[in-house]
Design a protein around this motif. Sequence first.
Motif, short mmCIF file in Angstrom:
data_model
loop_
_atom_site.label_atom_id
_atom_site.label_comp_id
_atom_site.label_asym_id
_atom_site.label_seq_id
_atom_site.Cartn_x
_atom_site.Cartn_y
_atom_site.Cartn_z
N GLN A 87 0.80 -1.22 0.00
CA GLN A 87 0.00 0.00 0.00
C GLN A 87 0.84 1.27 0.00
O GLN A 87 0.48 2.25 -0.65
CB GLN A 87 -0.93 0.00 1.23
CG GLN A 87 -1.89 -1.17 1.26
CD GLN A 87 -2.61 -1.29 2.60
OE1 GLN A 87 -2.77 -0.31 3.32
NE2 GLN A 87 -3.05 -2.48 2.94
N ASP A 88 1.93 1.25 0.74
CA ASP A 88 2.76 2.45 0.90
C ASP A 88 3.68 2.60 -0.30
O ASP A 88 4.60 1.81 -0.50
CB ASP A 88 3.57 2.32 2.19
CG ASP A 88 4.52 3.48 2.41
OD1 ASP A 88 4.43 4.47 1.67
OD2 ASP A 88 5.35 3.40 3.33
N ARG A 89 3.45 3.63 -1.09
CA ARG A 89 4.28 3.86 -2.27
C ARG A 89 5.11 5.14 -2.15
O ARG A 89 5.51 5.73 -3.13
CB ARG A 89 3.40 3.91 -3.54
CG ARG A 89 2.82 2.54 -3.94
CD ARG A 89 3.95 1.57 -4.25
NE ARG A 89 3.50 0.32 -4.84
CZ ARG A 89 3.40 -0.83 -4.21
NH1 ARG A 89 3.70 -0.88 -2.92
NH2 ARG A 89 3.02 -1.93 -4.82
N ALA A 90 5.35 5.56 -0.91
CA ALA A 90 6.23 6.70 -0.66
C ALA A 90 7.69 6.23 -0.74
O ALA A 90 7.97 5.04 -0.84
CB ALA A 90 5.93 7.31 0.70
N GLY A 91 8.62 7.19 -0.65
CA GLY A 91 10.04 6.85 -0.71
C GLY A 91 10.44 5.92 0.43
O GLY A 91 9.85 5.93 1.51
N LYS A 92 11.47 5.10 0.19
CA LYS A 92 11.95 4.13 1.17
C LYS A 92 13.45 3.93 0.99
O LYS A 92 14.00 4.19 -0.09
CB LYS A 92 11.24 2.78 1.02
CG LYS A 92 9.76 2.81 1.24
CD LYS A 92 9.15 1.44 1.00
CE LYS A 92 7.65 1.48 1.18
NZ LYS A 92 7.00 2.27 0.12
N ARG A 93 14.08 3.41 2.03
CA ARG A 93 15.49 3.03 1.93
C ARG A 93 15.78 1.85 2.84
O ARG A 93 15.37 1.83 4.00
CB ARG A 93 16.42 4.18 2.30
CG ARG A 93 17.91 3.76 2.47
CD ARG A 93 18.83 4.94 2.67
NE ARG A 93 18.97 5.69 1.43
CZ ARG A 93 19.70 6.80 1.31
NH1 ARG A 93 20.33 7.29 2.36
NH2 ARG A 93 19.79 7.41 0.14
N VAL A 94 16.49 0.87 2.30
CA VAL A 94 17.14 -0.15 3.12
C VAL A 94 18.62 0.23 3.13
O VAL A 94 19.26 0.27 2.09
CB VAL A 94 16.95 -1.57 2.55
CG1 VAL A 94 17.74 -2.58 3.40
CG2 VAL A 94 15.47 -1.95 2.53
N HIS A 95 19.10 0.56 4.33
CA HIS A 95 20.47 1.07 4.50
C HIS A 95 21.31 -0.01 5.17
O HIS A 95 20.93 -0.52 6.23
CB HIS A 95 20.42 2.34 5.36
CG HIS A 95 21.76 2.89 5.74
ND1 HIS A 95 22.51 3.67 4.90
CD2 HIS A 95 22.49 2.77 6.89
CE1 HIS A 95 23.63 4.02 5.50
NE2 HIS A 95 23.64 3.48 6.71
N MET A 96 22.43 -0.39 4.55
CA MET A 96 23.27 -1.45 5.10
C MET A 96 24.70 -0.95 5.28
O MET A 96 25.28 -0.37 4.36
CB MET A 96 23.26 -2.66 4.16
CG MET A 96 21.91 -3.36 4.08
SD MET A 96 21.79 -4.49 2.66
CE MET A 96 21.31 -3.33 1.36
N THR A 97 25.26 -1.20 6.45
CA THR A 97 26.65 -0.87 6.73
C THR A 97 27.39 -2.17 7.04
O THR A 97 27.00 -2.91 7.96
CB THR A 97 26.78 0.09 7.92
OG1 THR A 97 26.04 1.28 7.64
CG2 THR A 97 28.24 0.46 8.16
N LEU A 98 28.43 -2.47 6.28
CA LEU A 98 29.14 -3.73 6.42
C LEU A 98 29.94 -3.80 7.71
O LEU A 98 30.62 -2.83 8.08
CB LEU A 98 30.07 -3.95 5.23
CG LEU A 98 29.46 -4.58 3.96
CD1 LEU A 98 29.16 -6.05 4.19
CD2 LEU A 98 28.21 -3.85 3.50
N LEU A 99 29.89 -4.95 8.36
CA LEU A 99 30.65 -5.18 9.58
C LEU A 99 31.93 -5.95 9.31
O LEU A 99 32.75 -6.12 10.21
CB LEU A 99 29.79 -5.97 10.59
CG LEU A 99 28.55 -5.25 11.10
CD1 LEU A 99 27.71 -6.19 11.94
CD2 LEU A 99 28.93 -4.02 11.91
N ARG A 100 32.10 -6.42 8.08
CA ARG A 100 33.31 -7.16 7.70
C ARG A 100 33.51 -7.03 6.20
O ARG A 100 32.59 -6.66 5.47
CB ARG A 100 33.19 -8.63 8.09
CG ARG A 100 32.01 -9.35 7.43
CD ARG A 100 31.97 -10.84 7.80
NE ARG A 100 31.96 -11.04 9.23
CZ ARG A 100 32.97 -11.59 9.90
NH1 ARG A 100 34.05 -12.01 9.25
NH2 ARG A 100 32.89 -11.76 11.20
N GLU A 101 34.70 -7.32 5.73
CA GLU A 101 34.95 -7.27 4.29
C GLU A 101 34.33 -8.49 3.61
O GLU A 101 34.48 -9.62 4.07
CB GLU A 101 36.46 -7.23 4.01
CG GLU A 101 36.80 -7.11 2.53
CD GLU A 101 38.27 -6.86 2.27
OE1 GLU A 101 38.86 -7.59 1.45
OE2 GLU A 101 38.83 -5.93 2.89
#
Length: 203
Positions: A87-101
Motif C-alpha cells: 500500500q505504501d508507495r512513498a520513498g523508502k530506503r534499506v540502508h546497510m553498513t558492512l561489519l566485515r569485508e
Amino acid sequence: NTPKLYHMKYTPRCFQMIALAAVLFPVSNHVNAAEVKGVHVPDEINCGDCKLVLNGTAVRSVWGFKVYVAGLYLAEPSRDHQAIMTQDRAGKRVHMTLLREVSGDKFESPILDNINTNFSASEKVKYSGELKQFLGCFDTSTVLKKGSVVNVDYLPGQGTLVTVDGCVYDAIPGEDFYHAVLRLWIGTPPQESMKHGLLGKAA
C-alpha cells in the motif's frame, strides 16, 4: 518495621503538569537514532526529495558471521510489513553498513538464495530483467570493506536505486519491483529477527 506506603496527592496543578508533559513528550513508535554493533544509524535521512525516518534496525548474519547492520527508512513509521510492501508507495530506503569485508559475489550469493525463497517461478520470469540489473550491482569486481555502505532506495517516479559506497547505479524502473525486493528483508528473510528488527518490533 512495616514500610510506609506513600500516595501522591493529585491536585489540579498536578494534572496540568501531566497534560503538559503529554503534549511536549508524546508517545510514538518512531525509533530514535541508534548505535548497533558500533554503527551509528541516524533517525532521519534525506532520500532524493523525500525525508525519511528510521523504522527499525537489525543485524544480518550469514553462516554465523555478522555481515551488516541494516536500517529500514520510511516516510511514516509502520509495523505492518504487508502495508509497507503493497500500500505504501512513498520513498523508502534499506540502508546497510558492512561489519566485515565481503566480496561482491559472496554478498550476492545469500541474496540470490533469498530471492529463490521469496519469489515464485512466475515472478522470477516477470522480473528477470530487473533481477539481473539488481544483482549486477554486486559482481565479482565489487569489494565491500568493513564500513562500506549499501543503500537500496525507492524513489517515486524513478524506481529502485542501488548505491554502493557512493557509486550510484542506473535506476531500475517501476514501483512493483522494489516492493517485491523488500521481501528479502521483511517478507520471508532467512532470519526472523531481521524482519522483527526492521519493523521496530521487540525480538
